[in-house]
Design a protein around this motif. Structure first.
Motif, PDB file in Angstrom:
ATOM      1  N   GLY A 174       6.825   8.072   0.694  1.00  0.00           N
ATOM      2  CA  GLY A 174       6.173   7.977   1.989  1.00  0.00           C
ATOM      3  C   GLY A 174       6.701   9.044   2.948  1.00  0.00           C
TER       4      GLY A 174
ATOM      5  N   GLU B  36      16.476   0.303   5.576  1.00  0.00           N
ATOM      6  CA  GLU B  36      16.661   0.148   7.022  1.00  0.00           C
ATOM      7  C   GLU B  36      17.101  -1.264   7.379  1.00  0.00           C
TER       8      GLU B  36
ATOM      9  N   ASN C   9       0.239  -2.451   6.686  1.00  0.00           N
ATOM     10  CA  ASN C   9       0.282  -2.351   8.153  1.00  0.00           C
ATOM     11  C   ASN C   9      -1.121  -2.145   8.714  1.00  0.00           C
ATOM     12  N   GLN C  10      -1.780  -1.050   8.282  1.00  0.00           N
ATOM     13  CA  GLN C  10      -3.107  -0.710   8.816  1.00  0.00           C
ATOM     14  C   GLN C  10      -4.117  -0.362   7.734  1.00  0.00           C
ATOM     15  N   ASP C  11      -3.640  -0.069   6.550  1.00  0.00           N
ATOM     16  CA  ASP C  11      -4.513   0.461   5.502  1.00  0.00           C
ATOM     17  C   ASP C  11      -5.361  -0.658   4.864  1.00  0.00           C
TER      18      ASP C  11
ATOM     19  N   SER D 183       4.233   3.852  -1.155  1.00  0.00           N
ATOM     20  CA  SER D 183       4.634   4.503  -2.394  1.00  0.00           C
ATOM     21  C   SER D 183       5.391   3.527  -3.326  1.00  0.00           C
TER      22      SER D 183
ATOM     23  N   THR E 225       0.809  -1.219   0.000  1.00  0.00           N
ATOM     24  CA  THR E 225       0.000   0.000   0.000  1.00  0.00           C
ATOM     25  C   THR E 225       0.847   1.276   0.000  1.00  0.00           C
TER      26      THR E 225
HETATM   27  N1  LIG Z   1       9.182   6.047  -1.773  1.00  0.00           N
HETATM   28  C1  LIG Z   1      10.306   6.056  -2.441  1.00  0.00           C
HETATM   29  O1  LIG Z   1      10.398   6.701  -3.483  1.00  0.00           O
HETATM   30  C2  LIG Z   1      11.495   5.264  -1.945  1.00  0.00           C
HETATM   31  C3  LIG Z   1      12.698   5.347  -2.652  1.00  0.00           C
HETATM   32  C4  LIG Z   1      13.782   4.589  -2.223  1.00  0.00           C
HETATM   33  C5  LIG Z   1      13.675   3.783  -1.109  1.00  0.00           C
HETATM   34  N2  LIG Z   1      12.494   3.734  -0.430  1.00  0.00           N
HETATM   35  C6  LIG Z   1      12.417   2.889   0.767  1.00  0.00           C
HETATM   36  O2  LIG Z   1      11.334   1.974   0.576  1.00  0.00           O
HETATM   37  C7  LIG Z   1      10.684   1.718   1.821  1.00  0.00           C
HETATM   38  C8  LIG Z   1       9.216   2.073   1.680  1.00  0.00           C
HETATM   39  O3  LIG Z   1       9.102   3.470   1.426  1.00  0.00           O
HETATM   40  P1  LIG Z   1       7.714   4.116   0.985  1.00  0.00           P
HETATM   41  O4  LIG Z   1       8.017   5.521   0.659  1.00  0.00           O
HETATM   42  O5  LIG Z   1       7.053   3.254  -0.013  1.00  0.00           O
HETATM   43  O6  LIG Z   1       6.927   4.059   2.375  1.00  0.00           O
HETATM   44  P2  LIG Z   1       5.370   4.251   2.640  1.00  0.00           P
HETATM   45  O7  LIG Z   1       4.719   4.911   1.484  1.00  0.00           O
HETATM   46  O8  LIG Z   1       5.243   4.858   3.977  1.00  0.00           O
HETATM   47  O9  LIG Z   1       4.832   2.729   2.691  1.00  0.00           O
HETATM   48  C9  LIG Z   1       5.280   1.850   3.669  1.00  0.00           C
HETATM   49  C10 LIG Z   1       4.612   0.500   3.522  1.00  0.00           C
HETATM   50  O10 LIG Z   1       5.000  -0.301   4.670  1.00  0.00           O
HETATM   51  C11 LIG Z   1       3.826  -0.661   5.418  1.00  0.00           C
HETATM   52  N3  LIG Z   1       4.195  -0.629   6.832  1.00  0.00           N
HETATM   53  C12 LIG Z   1       4.464   0.461   7.583  1.00  0.00           C
HETATM   54  N4  LIG Z   1       4.762   0.101   8.850  1.00  0.00           N
HETATM   55  C13 LIG Z   1       4.661  -1.238   8.900  1.00  0.00           C
HETATM   56  C14 LIG Z   1       4.793  -2.185   9.958  1.00  0.00           C
HETATM   57  N5  LIG Z   1       5.101  -1.822  11.208  1.00  0.00           N
HETATM   58  N6  LIG Z   1       4.586  -3.494   9.661  1.00  0.00           N
HETATM   59  C15 LIG Z   1       4.275  -3.880   8.405  1.00  0.00           C
HETATM   60  N7  LIG Z   1       4.098  -3.029   7.361  1.00  0.00           N
HETATM   61  C16 LIG Z   1       4.308  -1.710   7.613  1.00  0.00           C
HETATM   62  C17 LIG Z   1       2.783   0.377   5.047  1.00  0.00           C
HETATM   63  O11 LIG Z   1       1.463  -0.091   5.299  1.00  0.00           O
HETATM   64  P3  LIG Z   1       0.231   0.978   5.531  1.00  0.00           P
HETATM   65  O12 LIG Z   1      -0.009   1.587   4.192  1.00  0.00           O
HETATM   66  O13 LIG Z   1      -0.874   0.134   6.007  1.00  0.00           O
HETATM   67  O14 LIG Z   1       0.740   1.959   6.533  1.00  0.00           O
HETATM   68  C18 LIG Z   1       3.077   0.549   3.560  1.00  0.00           C
HETATM   69  O15 LIG Z   1       2.576  -0.524   2.824  1.00  0.00           O
HETATM   70  C19 LIG Z   1      11.420   2.551   2.862  1.00  0.00           C
HETATM   71  O16 LIG Z   1      12.387   1.759   3.482  1.00  0.00           O
HETATM   72  C20 LIG Z   1      12.102   3.646   2.037  1.00  0.00           C
HETATM   73  O17 LIG Z   1      13.270   4.124   2.645  1.00  0.00           O
HETATM   74  C21 LIG Z   1      11.407   4.455  -0.826  1.00  0.00           C
END
Ligand SMILES: NC(=O)c1ccc[n+]([C@@H]2O[C@H](COP(=O)([O-])OP(=O)(O)OC[C@H]3O[C@@H](n4cnc5c(N)ncnc54)[C@H](OP(=O)(O)O)[C@@H]3O)[C@@H](O)[C@H]2O)c1
Length: 405
Positions: free
Chosen positions: A215, A136, A49-51, A16, A14
């Motif tokens: 995110g 991470e 996670n919650q969505d 980004s 769910t």
């Molecule tokens: N976004 C980018 O462009 C980008 C680029 C490079 C690297 N990254 C890395 O990719 C990872 C994800 O980034 P993002 O931007 O996609 O984050 P995000 O939009 O906040 O999405 C995070 C995802 O993880 C889930 N989640 C959050 N907390 C959790 C928990 N405690 N247990 C299980 N699932 C959990 C969320 O579920 P819910 O939706 O239910 O909260 C969601 O599906 C991060 O490590 C980030 O550093 C991201």
């Protein structure tokens, strides 16, 4: 180009990165069959996670075998939303771990934070191809994680655009020919702000990234430049170079995703539009290449690209992360855990922006001075999780004191 059939799992569907991955899957499947759920890519499992609403929508579109919601309190809602769909529904920490341990041959690790470590490790243990967005994991448990990758014969493909860029141009057969690697950084939304202005930055300003849509947590990390610090540690684990061979340069346009400089003076870079579907497509098709409907880079209309040195005074997170990398042991695990807590406290409006790095610094220092908590090197996943927990507790307590002062 025909895509090799794949069964995939998306941890963090769910979010980004999860949604960008599914956008590519939709395009590939629709081109082949007219339907998102039918074609070269079949989806085994999606997690959130919650969505529940977002996860149920994705389940209806992609028809995975199973969906997993980490928050057990949301299980009933998810079951109701997916009643009669034929999709299996599960919840909780062990279901999340099992999501990484399924039959998918390609697993996208896109959960944010150390919460992604256990399920991603399960995929690694089964020797899968793991597309690693969750930096991470490596920061927190680098040596243990990579040891498991080696033992299980898993394939680790970096998704972070910088590491994906380096992966594409690094000569792994001749690592001694590499002089240094350079990670580019956009500089974030506060690149041109003064130190005094940065102190008053609000959560809304911190998540408004100029180039990338991401995110909330990684957006704040980009604003403090802690994201580049985490990436520095990630790069030190992913590539056979020493920490002092890794440089960082600010590049506000985010089209040169990183460089590898060779000893003969050649510098190879990978470029592309700032769109995560580019590195994700690379990992999804690897070792082939796929068609991806992303905006093409148009250098003539871009006109100018620029580079500048990072300002360590306004952005102390970079130095802190390099220090943690050099100290080794538990320091990167503590840095990551404290940062997750401090960013959450800032996003919740309980602490100032400039206090994020302060909390991280104080947590590393406190735990380093208190024998038995954060001094030894973690040797197992359990050790990592134990250090992570202790660091979070202390960082949360200290954040409360700072907020109350
Ligand atoms: N976004 C980018 O462009 C980008 C680029 C490079 C690297 N990254 C890395 O990719 C990872 C994800 O980034 P993002 O931007 O996609 O984050 P995000 O939009 O906040 O999405 C995070 C995802 O993880 C889930 N989640 C959050 N907390 C959790 C928990 N405690 N247990 C299980 N699932 C959990 C969320 O579920 P819910 O939706 O239910 O909260 C969601 O599906 C991060 O490590 C980030 O550093 C991201």
């Amino acid at each position: 180009m025909d895509m090799k059939p794949r069964k995939i799992a998306i941890l963090g569907a769910t979010g980004s990165v999860g949604q960008s991955t599914l956008a590519l899957v939709r395009d590939l499947n629709v081109a082949a069959s007219g339907h998102a759920h039918e074609g070269p890519i079949s989806v085994e499992v999606l997690t959130a996670n919650q969505d529940v609403t977002g996860l149920a929508d994705l389940a209806r579109g992609f028809r995975p075998e199973r969906v997993v919601i980490a928050d057990e309190a949301k299980l009933g809602d998810l079951e109701t939303l997916l009643a009669g769909s034929g999709v299996d529904v599960a919840a909780g920490a062990s279901a999340l771990r099992e999501a990484g341990a399924g039959e998918a041959d390609w697993v996208m690790a896109a959960i944010v934070g150390a919460a992604g470590l256990a399920p991603t490790m399960e995929a690694v243990k089964r020797g899968r191809t793991v597309a690693l967005a969750n930096k991470e994991c490596l920061v927190s448990a680098g040596a243990i994680f990579l040891d498991q990758v080696k033992r299980a014969g898993a394939t680790l493909l970096p998704v972070d655009s910088e590491h994906n860029a380096i992966y594409q141009v690094f000569d792994f057969d001749r690592p001694e020919a590499v002089e240094k690697i350079t990670l580019t950084a956009s500089g974030g939304p506060f690149r041109t702000w003064s130190k005094a202005e940065i102190v008053h930055a609000t959560p809304a300003q911190a998540v408004a990234h100029p180039n990338w849509s991401m995110g909330a947590k990684i957006s704040v990390d980009s604003a403090t430049l802690m994201n580049k610090g985490l990436e520095l540690i990630e790069a030190a684990y992913l590539f056979p170079v020493e920490p002092d061979q890794i440089d960082i340069v600010i590049h506000p346009q985010s089209v040169v995703h990183s460089f590898v400089a060779y000893r003969d003076g050649s510098v190879l870079a990978q470029m592309g539009s700032p769109d995560m579907r580019v590195p994700i497509a690379y990992t999804l098709a690897w070792p082939d290449r796929m068609d991806a409907a992303v905006k093409r880079l148009d250098l003539a209309s871009l006109g100018t690209i620029s580079f500048e040195a990072p300002d360590h005074d306004r952005f102390p997170a970079l130095g802190l992360a390099r220090g943690a990398l050099q100290s080794g042991g538990a320091a990167p695990t503590i840095l990551n855990a404290a940062n997750e807590v401090a960013v959450a406290e800032f996003l919740a409006g309980r602490m100032g922006f400039h206090e994020i790095v302060r909390i991280v610094e104080e947590t590393i220092s406190f735990m380093g001075q208190n024998e038995g908590i954060g001094t030894g090197s973690p040797t197992s996943l359990e050790d990592v999780l134990c250090i992570d927990r202790a660091a979070r507790e202390w960082a949360l307590k200290r954040s409360g004191e700072v907020a109350a002062a």
